[in-house]
Design a protein around this motif. Structure first.
Motif, PDB file in Angstrom:
ATOM      1  N   MET A   1      87.034 -59.148  27.372  1.00 31.55           N
ATOM      2  CA  MET A   1      88.694 -58.687  26.986  1.00 31.55           C
ATOM      3  C   MET A   1      89.366 -59.606  26.844  1.00 31.55           C
ATOM      4  O   MET A   1      89.583 -60.426  28.098  1.00 31.55           O
ATOM      5  CB  MET A   1      88.918 -57.611  27.550  1.00 31.55           C
ATOM      6  CG  MET A   1      88.707 -56.284  27.497  1.00 31.55           C
ATOM      7  SD  MET A   1      89.240 -54.624  28.096  1.00 31.55           S
ATOM      8  CE  MET A   1      90.495 -54.859  29.468  1.00 31.55           C
ATOM      9  N   THR A   2      90.222 -59.813  25.728  1.00 31.53           N
ATOM     10  CA  THR A   2      91.195 -60.927  26.172  1.00 31.53           C
ATOM     11  C   THR A   2      92.607 -60.375  27.518  1.00 31.53           C
ATOM     12  O   THR A   2      92.781 -59.918  26.953  1.00 31.53           O
ATOM     13  CB  THR A   2      91.926 -60.888  24.599  1.00 31.53           C
ATOM     14  OG1 THR A   2      92.614 -60.500  24.305  1.00 31.53           O
ATOM     15  CG2 THR A   2      90.571 -61.914  24.422  1.00 31.53           C
ATOM     16  N   LEU A   3      93.312 -61.559  27.334  1.00 30.22           N
ATOM     17  CA  LEU A   3      94.635 -61.567  28.642  1.00 30.22           C
ATOM     18  C   LEU A   3      95.622 -60.187  27.691  1.00 30.22           C
ATOM     19  O   LEU A   3      96.264 -59.281  28.429  1.00 30.22           O
ATOM     20  CB  LEU A   3      95.497 -62.904  28.571  1.00 30.22           C
ATOM     21  CG  LEU A   3      97.071 -62.442  29.643  1.00 30.22           C
ATOM     22  CD1 LEU A   3      95.993 -61.685  30.834  1.00 30.22           C
ATOM     23  CD2 LEU A   3      97.084 -63.708  29.492  1.00 30.22           C
ATOM     24  N   PRO A   4      95.802 -60.546  26.237  1.00 31.43           N
ATOM     25  CA  PRO A   4      96.497 -59.082  25.937  1.00 31.43           C
ATOM     26  C   PRO A   4      96.193 -57.876  25.827  1.00 31.43           C
ATOM     27  O   PRO A   4      96.625 -57.067  26.564  1.00 31.43           O
ATOM     28  CB  PRO A   4      96.819 -59.990  24.484  1.00 31.43           C
ATOM     29  CG  PRO A   4      96.363 -61.483  24.332  1.00 31.43           C
ATOM     30  CD  PRO A   4      95.931 -61.503  25.377  1.00 31.43           C
ATOM     31  N   GLU A   5      94.959 -58.232  25.463  1.00 26.26           N
ATOM     32  CA  GLU A   5      93.573 -56.957  26.326  1.00 26.26           C
ATOM     33  C   GLU A   5      93.742 -56.164  27.337  1.00 26.26           C
ATOM     34  O   GLU A   5      94.483 -54.566  27.626  1.00 26.26           O
ATOM     35  CB  GLU A   5      92.308 -57.507  25.180  1.00 26.26           C
ATOM     36  CG  GLU A   5      92.426 -57.246  23.616  1.00 26.26           C
ATOM     37  CD  GLU A   5      90.685 -57.512  23.376  1.00 26.26           C
ATOM     38  OE1 GLU A   5      90.144 -57.145  22.550  1.00 26.26           O
ATOM     39  OE2 GLU A   5      90.070 -57.790  24.520  1.00 26.26           O
ATOM     40  N   CYS A  30      81.218 -51.059  14.728  1.00 28.93           N
ATOM     41  CA  CYS A  30      82.212 -51.452  15.316  1.00 28.93           C
ATOM     42  C   CYS A  30      81.985 -51.695  16.462  1.00 28.93           C
ATOM     43  O   CYS A  30      81.943 -50.255  17.098  1.00 28.93           O
ATOM     44  CB  CYS A  30      83.383 -50.937  14.477  1.00 28.93           C
ATOM     45  SG  CYS A  30      83.467 -51.375  11.910  1.00 28.93           S
ATOM     46  N   ILE A  31      82.924 -52.284  17.221  1.00 27.55           N
ATOM     47  CA  ILE A  31      84.046 -51.951  18.502  1.00 27.55           C
ATOM     48  C   ILE A  31      85.213 -52.514  17.509  1.00 27.55           C
ATOM     49  O   ILE A  31      85.307 -53.539  17.959  1.00 27.55           O
ATOM     50  CB  ILE A  31      82.718 -52.460  19.268  1.00 27.55           C
ATOM     51  CG1 ILE A  31      81.245 -52.288  19.932  1.00 27.55           C
ATOM     52  CG2 ILE A  31      83.557 -52.274  20.819  1.00 27.55           C
ATOM     53  CD1 ILE A  31      80.973 -52.909  20.643  1.00 27.55           C
ATOM     54  N   VAL A  32      85.527 -50.510  18.332  1.00 30.11           N
ATOM     55  CA  VAL A  32      87.061 -51.205  18.617  1.00 30.11           C
ATOM     56  C   VAL A  32      87.444 -51.631  19.916  1.00 30.11           C
ATOM     57  O   VAL A  32      87.085 -51.232  20.897  1.00 30.11           O
ATOM     58  CB  VAL A  32      87.543 -49.877  17.745  1.00 30.11           C
ATOM     59  CG1 VAL A  32      87.598 -49.392  16.915  1.00 30.11           C
ATOM     60  CG2 VAL A  32      87.437 -48.505  18.762  1.00 30.11           C
ATOM     61  N   ASP A  33      88.964 -52.927  19.531  1.00 30.04           N
ATOM     62  CA  ASP A  33      89.727 -52.510  21.173  1.00 30.04           C
ATOM     63  C   ASP A  33      89.904 -51.080  21.921  1.00 30.04           C
ATOM     64  O   ASP A  33      89.244 -51.939  22.946  1.00 30.04           O
ATOM     65  CB  ASP A  33      90.879 -53.640  21.150  1.00 30.04           C
ATOM     66  CG  ASP A  33      90.717 -54.953  20.264  1.00 30.04           C
ATOM     67  OD1 ASP A  33      89.638 -55.406  20.711  1.00 30.04           O
ATOM     68  OD2 ASP A  33      91.377 -55.126  19.585  1.00 30.04           O
ATOM     69  N   PHE A  34      90.667 -50.480  22.019  1.00 29.70           N
ATOM     70  CA  PHE A  34      91.122 -49.270  21.866  1.00 29.70           C
ATOM     71  C   PHE A  34      90.517 -48.335  21.301  1.00 29.70           C
ATOM     72  O   PHE A  34      90.798 -48.087  20.318  1.00 29.70           O
ATOM     73  CB  PHE A  34      92.629 -49.672  22.990  1.00 29.70           C
ATOM     74  CG  PHE A  34      92.701 -50.571  23.604  1.00 29.70           C
ATOM     75  CD1 PHE A  34      92.029 -50.435  24.776  1.00 29.70           C
ATOM     76  CD2 PHE A  34      92.671 -51.482  22.805  1.00 29.70           C
ATOM     77  CE1 PHE A  34      91.776 -51.552  25.535  1.00 29.70           C
ATOM     78  CE2 PHE A  34      93.416 -52.717  23.574  1.00 29.70           C
ATOM     79  CZ  PHE A  34      93.130 -53.210  25.101  1.00 29.70           C
ATOM     80  N   GLU A  44      93.672 -51.842  17.625  1.00 36.91           N
ATOM     81  CA  GLU A  44      93.560 -53.250  17.997  1.00 36.91           C
ATOM     82  C   GLU A  44      94.464 -54.739  17.756  1.00 36.91           C
ATOM     83  O   GLU A  44      95.298 -54.537  17.315  1.00 36.91           O
ATOM     84  CB  GLU A  44      92.853 -53.681  16.015  1.00 36.91           C
ATOM     85  CG  GLU A  44      91.082 -52.686  15.862  1.00 36.91           C
ATOM     86  CD  GLU A  44      90.186 -53.925  16.578  1.00 36.91           C
ATOM     87  OE1 GLU A  44      90.226 -54.220  15.858  1.00 36.91           O
ATOM     88  OE2 GLU A  44      89.812 -52.695  17.450  1.00 36.91           O
ATOM     89  N   ILE A  45      93.880 -55.314  18.659  1.00 39.86           N
ATOM     90  CA  ILE A  45      95.119 -56.754  19.016  1.00 39.86           C
ATOM     91  C   ILE A  45      94.613 -57.634  18.439  1.00 39.86           C
ATOM     92  O   ILE A  45      93.305 -57.841  18.493  1.00 39.86           O
ATOM     93  CB  ILE A  45      94.921 -56.344  20.672  1.00 39.86           C
ATOM     94  CG1 ILE A  45      95.071 -55.688  21.174  1.00 39.86           C
ATOM     95  CG2 ILE A  45      95.545 -58.113  20.817  1.00 39.86           C
ATOM     96  CD1 ILE A  45      96.246 -54.674  21.196  1.00 39.86           C
ATOM     97  N   ASP A  46      94.853 -58.171  17.333  1.00 40.89           N
ATOM     98  CA  ASP A  46      94.601 -59.746  16.452  1.00 40.89           C
ATOM     99  C   ASP A  46      95.181 -60.225  16.698  1.00 40.89           C
ATOM    100  O   ASP A  46      96.370 -61.408  17.017  1.00 40.89           O
ATOM    101  CB  ASP A  46      95.724 -59.157  15.322  1.00 40.89           C
ATOM    102  CG  ASP A  46      94.371 -57.993  14.441  1.00 40.89           C
ATOM    103  OD1 ASP A  46      93.646 -57.840  15.044  1.00 40.89           O
ATOM    104  OD2 ASP A  46      94.959 -57.591  13.578  1.00 40.89           O
ATOM    105  N   ALA A  77      99.558 -57.895  17.140  1.00 41.23           N
ATOM    106  CA  ALA A  77      99.283 -59.037  17.084  1.00 41.23           C
ATOM    107  C   ALA A  77      99.816 -59.618  18.905  1.00 41.23           C
ATOM    108  O   ALA A  77     100.257 -58.907  19.183  1.00 41.23           O
ATOM    109  CB  ALA A  77     100.420 -59.859  15.949  1.00 41.23           C
ATOM    110  N   VAL A  78      98.908 -60.608  19.083  1.00 36.87           N
ATOM    111  CA  VAL A  78      98.914 -60.930  20.585  1.00 36.87           C
ATOM    112  C   VAL A  78     100.321 -60.949  20.539  1.00 36.87           C
ATOM    113  O   VAL A  78     100.616 -60.943  21.942  1.00 36.87           O
ATOM    114  CB  VAL A  78      98.045 -62.206  20.863  1.00 36.87           C
ATOM    115  CG1 VAL A  78      98.364 -62.916  22.103  1.00 36.87           C
ATOM    116  CG2 VAL A  78      96.566 -62.038  20.604  1.00 36.87           C
TER     117      VAL A  78
END
Length: 119
Positions: A1-5, A30-34, A44-46, A77-78
């Motif tokens: 996961m990214t820092l924002p995630e 698909c795999i969704v963020d949350f 989704e975090i873009d 967005a991030v």
């Protein structure tokens, strides 16, 4: 996961608004963020990559397919997550609560501290 995630997951796993969230949840290919199952809400975090090349078109097609499955897609967005995480969490909870079945939504909105996962 990214820092924002990671930062958002830290908040969502506290069950704000008494809602349960999953991370990295699969839907078809698909795999969704949350994902919030009770509200059928995808989050989704873009990052910057989502604005480049064909990514925006891919995201539109993917969102369209997810909507065809009865899901609602909320994208952040991030910079939104990094600059005002609390506002992002409030918006996610507001959206999720508005999508709950009437018998659940009729219970009313939880107090602000519960929305943000505070005791």
């Amino acid at each position: 996961m990214t820092l924002p995630e990671v930062l958002l997951w830290r908040e969502l796993r506290r069950r704000p608004g008494s809602l349960k969230f999953r991370r990295q949840h699969p839907f078809g290919r698909c795999i969704v963020d949350f994902y919030c199952p009770a509200a059928r809400l995808v989050i989704e975090i873009d990052g910057m990559a989502h604005q480049m090349g064909s990514e925006a078109d891919r995201d539109r097609r993917r969102d369209s397919w997810l909507r065809s499955q009865g899901l609602h897609v909320a994208r952040f967005a991030v910079p939104e997550v990094m600059n005002d995480l609390e506002a992002v969490v409030r918006e996610i909870v507001r959206t999720a609560l508005s999508r709950l079945p009437l018998h659940q939504a009729a219970l009313g909105s939880p107090p602000q501290d519960r929305i943000l996962g505070r005791n």
